[in-house]
Scaffold this motif. Structure first.
Motif, PDB file in Angstrom:
ATOM      1  N   LEU A 291     -83.569  12.648  23.044  1.00  0.00           N
ATOM      2  CA  LEU A 291     -84.683  13.201  23.807  1.00  0.00           C
ATOM      3  C   LEU A 291     -85.078  12.244  24.928  1.00  0.00           C
ATOM      4  CD1 LEU A 291     -87.298  15.004  24.200  1.00  0.00           C
ATOM      5  CD2 LEU A 291     -88.336  13.637  22.425  1.00  0.00           C
TER       6      LEU A 291
ATOM      7  N   ASN B 213     -84.100  12.723  29.077  1.00  0.00           N
ATOM      8  CA  ASN B 213     -85.152  12.873  30.072  1.00  0.00           C
ATOM      9  C   ASN B 213     -85.092  11.759  31.109  1.00  0.00           C
ATOM     10  OD1 ASN B 213     -85.998  15.160  28.860  1.00  0.00           O
ATOM     11  ND2 ASN B 213     -87.830  14.289  27.915  1.00  0.00           N
TER      12      ASN B 213
ATOM     13  N   PHE C 154     -92.151  -1.485  25.576  1.00  0.00           N
ATOM     14  CA  PHE C 154     -92.647  -0.793  24.387  1.00  0.00           C
ATOM     15  C   PHE C 154     -93.537   0.370  24.790  1.00  0.00           C
ATOM     16  CE2 PHE C 154     -95.000  -0.009  20.592  1.00  0.00           C
ATOM     17  CZ  PHE C 154     -94.213  -0.463  19.561  1.00  0.00           C
ATOM     18  N   ILE C 155     -94.500   0.091  25.663  1.00  0.00           N
ATOM     19  CA  ILE C 155     -95.452   1.130  26.045  1.00  0.00           C
ATOM     20  C   ILE C 155     -94.790   2.182  26.915  1.00  0.00           C
ATOM     21  CG2 ILE C 155     -97.581   1.527  27.370  1.00  0.00           C
ATOM     22  CD1 ILE C 155     -98.648  -0.978  26.030  1.00  0.00           C
TER      23      ILE C 155
ATOM     24  N   LEU D 158     -93.097   4.472  24.524  1.00  0.00           N
ATOM     25  CA  LEU D 158     -93.982   5.265  23.691  1.00  0.00           C
ATOM     26  C   LEU D 158     -94.675   6.362  24.479  1.00  0.00           C
ATOM     27  CD1 LEU D 158     -94.325   4.808  20.772  1.00  0.00           C
ATOM     28  CD2 LEU D 158     -96.376   3.500  21.214  1.00  0.00           C
ATOM     29  N   THR D 159     -94.921   6.116  25.745  1.00  0.00           N
ATOM     30  CA  THR D 159     -95.720   7.059  26.511  1.00  0.00           C
ATOM     31  C   THR D 159     -94.849   7.932  27.409  1.00  0.00           C
ATOM     32  OG1 THR D 159     -96.038   5.388  28.204  1.00  0.00           O
ATOM     33  CG2 THR D 159     -97.755   5.602  26.555  1.00  0.00           C
ATOM     34  N   LEU D 160     -93.540   7.896  27.171  1.00  0.00           N
ATOM     35  CA  LEU D 160     -92.646   8.761  27.948  1.00  0.00           C
ATOM     36  C   LEU D 160     -93.088  10.214  27.812  1.00  0.00           C
ATOM     37  CD1 LEU D 160     -89.473   9.007  29.142  1.00  0.00           C
ATOM     38  CD2 LEU D 160     -89.315  10.161  26.958  1.00  0.00           C
ATOM     39  N   GLY D 161     -93.268  10.866  28.912  1.00  0.00           N
ATOM     40  CA  GLY D 161     -93.670  12.267  28.852  1.00  0.00           C
ATOM     41  C   GLY D 161     -95.181  12.448  28.874  1.00  0.00           C
ATOM     42  N   ALA D 162     -95.931  11.353  28.730  1.00  0.00           N
ATOM     43  CA  ALA D 162     -97.388  11.475  28.743  1.00  0.00           C
ATOM     44  C   ALA D 162     -97.903  11.689  30.166  1.00  0.00           C
ATOM     45  CB  ALA D 162     -98.047  10.245  28.128  1.00  0.00           C
ATOM     46  N   VAL D 163     -97.063  11.435  31.160  1.00  0.00           N
ATOM     47  CA  VAL D 163     -97.428  11.731  32.544  1.00  0.00           C
ATOM     48  C   VAL D 163     -96.351  12.599  33.141  1.00  0.00           C
ATOM     49  CG1 VAL D 163     -98.857   9.751  32.992  1.00  0.00           C
ATOM     50  CG2 VAL D 163     -96.415   9.519  33.202  1.00  0.00           C
ATOM     51  N   LYS D 164     -96.760  13.420  34.054  1.00  0.00           N
ATOM     52  CA  LYS D 164     -95.790  14.342  34.667  1.00  0.00           C
ATOM     53  C   LYS D 164     -95.047  13.618  35.756  1.00  0.00           C
ATOM     54  CE  LYS D 164     -95.163  18.362  33.075  1.00  0.00           C
ATOM     55  NZ  LYS D 164     -96.116  19.303  32.579  1.00  0.00           N
TER      56      LYS D 164
END
Lengths: 281, 295
Positions: free
Chosen positions: A161, A165, A271-272, A275-281
């Motif tokens: 995944l 992306n 790390f961040i 973890l935050t992949l996809g949390a912003v467009k």
């Protein structure tokens, strides 16, 4: 920026904020602080009921005795034996699957992709009995190889995944240009795409390291003895042995938490980002 | 051969790259799902001959009080775990500032997520411990009588969920901090000029822009709630009297613990859990599918 930057507010609000910040942090980390203090509290303090006062001295001997009198050191080595091959295996496999799904347009592309994504969300229990049998049949039950094999396979779902992306966001013109030049698909993967994937590889490596180091369920299902159990399962059985020896439980907990914590602080950015992949467009 | 490859490599290459990863995933994840479905129709101790018993395992589930306790606790987990989303948002807003040292504060607030759930469980067991636990002492101070949270059937599940919320809030917080950092500043400024502020601003201007972060936060929280196993196992082992069991734990208990090796019955419990999760998974996949095909 939301909320309004604090330096644009009244001096009183600014003052309150700077006071609230450390207080909130201490409250937030209270369970952790309690355990950290208990881990250096001498056993005699606990015996006398001194649970919250200052420790009468800093008892690093708790840590020494955890290492000397228990198998904690061995459990940590076992964890490394499972974690490192898993990180390598899952990253290698998902670089390839991510490339396949991110670059090529073929009919079942989205179907395969969503199979990986969906598989990654299923409850572990639906896999437990068959995976345990498979591992037994392969002769890998109660060994780091059996545990690592499963983790590699399962983590490939999440990693695919992620990689897909990431690759999808790369400039596709690069690949088209190479194809026009007659560069083979395998060389495109190796010489053009892979070098661009370094940040994704770094991010996934730290994430998978943390996930696998912290795994408890599969450790209890696929390993049974202290020769093979990772630290999470080991700590759980040590907890049974150290009844009410909270200074030892605490020291063991801190040690078990240390590798992922170090990993996080050393590789925080990656790390961040992972973890935050996809949390912003 | 080489000319064949040259002509067809665009068609063959993706399958070549997919093969190793897909094979592993198939063998260890996709096929076992169907095997579990099949095992749930058998009576099997894991060693001897498996006996086909049709839907008997499922019929037994209907009259199993422990199953209902687990199911009820799963619902409680799911509902309360979702509190991590607003609480994480609140924390993210609190920390989305530029004062000195804020980066260290953010990493320290994120800390609980990095730590293993086993360690989180032990930390909270200590926090709740009767007679000397910090929380026990606090309750004693206020009410005169301490409460051993993990030994009370009425409180135990809530006590474990609080422990689970701790790392989950940290996770949601980091998602929202990243989201807040990527909000279009001109829109915020424009809204501010129009007099929007506080909750109104949050609801009408900020939250719509945070939608991707909210989606991921909800996904990981729902999955996390239904996967809860580690904390129950570490903190109470399902007790007292099985009152803190959840489906994932009850399945393990039935299939692979000192209480027995009832693989078929365990598989039936797993199938129920799987069916519940599939409702959510289908929803997530459906939304992701729509986003993908829209582009």
């Amino acid at each position: 920026m939301f909320p309004r930057p604090i330096d644009q507010t009244s001096p009183l609000t600014q003052r309150l904020y700077t006071i609230a910040l450390p207080i909130a942090l201490i409250l937030w980390l209270l369970p952790l602080l309690g355990v950290a203090v208990t881990s250096v509290r001498p056993a005699s303090d606990l015996a006398q009921g001194n649970y919250f006062g200052m420790p009468s001295y800093i008892a690093f001997e708790n840590y020494i005795s955890v290492f000397r009198d228990s198998d904690l050191g061995r459990y940590m080595v076992n964890s490394l034996k499972v974690t490192i091959p898993t990180v390598i295996g899952a990253v290698v496999l998902s670089c390839m699957t991510g490339f396949a799904l991110g670059i090529y347009k073929f009919r079942s592309n989205l179907l395969v992709f969503f199979l990986f994504v969906a598989g990654n969300f299923v409850p572990f229990q639906i896999l437990m009995v068959p995976v345990r049998d498979l591992t037994l049949d392969l002769g890998m039950y109660n060994s780091w190889t059996g545990l690592a094999m499963f983790h590699i396979a399962f983590q490939t779902g999440f990693c695919t995944l992620f990689m897909r992306n990431f690759i999808k966001a790369l400039p596709f013109e690069l690949i088209e240009a190479a194809r026009v030049e007659g560069v083979s698909e395998i060389r495109i993967f190796w010489y053009i795409v892979l070098p661009l994937m370094k940040p994704a590889i770094a991010a996934l490596s730290v994430l998978i390291f943390t996930f696998i180091w912290n795994d408890f369920f599969w450790a209890t299902v696929l390993t049974t003895t202290k020769e093979t159990q990772p630290i999470t399962a080991g700590l759980s059985s040590l907890n049974g042995q150290w009844v009410a020896a909270w200074h030892l439980v605490s020291a063991g907990s801190i040690l078990a938490a240390l590798p992922p914590v170090l990993m996080f602080f050393l590789m925080q950015k990656h790390f961040i980002a992972g973890l935050t992949l996809g949390a912003v467009k | 051969m080489s000319s064949y490859w040259k002509r067809n490599q665009l068609r063959i290459a993706p399958w070549l790259f997919l093969a190793p990863g897909a094979a592993m995933f198939l063998v260890y994840v996709i096929i076992p799902i169907f095997q579990s479905l099949s095992i749930s129709f058998y009576d099997w101790d894991g060693l001897g001959e498996a006996v086909y018993i049709g839907t008997e395992n499922y019929v037994e589930l209907i009259d199993d009080d422990a199953f209902y306790t687990s199911l009820k606790n799963n619902v409680i987990w799911l509902l309360l775990y979702l509190l991590a989303v607003p609480l994480g948002l609140f924390l993210a807003i609190f920390l989305n500032q530029t004062v000195r040292g804020i980066r260290i504060y953010k990493s320290l607030f994120f800390f609980p997520f990095v730590v293993s759930q086993v360690v989180v469980g032990l930390m909270f067991s200590w926090f709740y411990a009767p007679n000397f636990g910090l929380l026990y002492k606090l309750i004693e101070l206020v009410t005169g009588n301490g409460i051993a949270i993990l030994a009370e059937e009425d409180y135990v599940t809530y006590g474990i969920i609080v422990a689970g919320l701790w790392p989950q809030i940290a996770y949601v917080m980091i998602l929202y901090i990243t989201g807040l950092n990527n909000i279009a500043p001109d829109q915020v400024e424009a809204a501010r000029l129009d007099g929007a502020k506080g909750l109104k601003m949050l609801w009408y201007v900020i939250l719509p822009q945070l939608r991707p972060a909210t989606f991921i936060a909800v996904v990981v929280t729902v999955i996390g709630a239904l996967r809860s196993f580690d904390l129950v196992s570490i903190m109470t082992d399902g007790g007292p009297y099985g009152s803190s069991r959840v489906l994932s734990f009850y399945m393990y208990e039935q299939a692979l613990s000192e209480y027995g090796f009832r693989m078929g019955y365990g598989a039936a419990i797993a199938v129920v859990l799987f069916a519940i999760m599939m409702v959510f998974i289908s929803g997530f996949i459906w939304k992701m599918w729509r986003d993908e095909t829209e582009r």
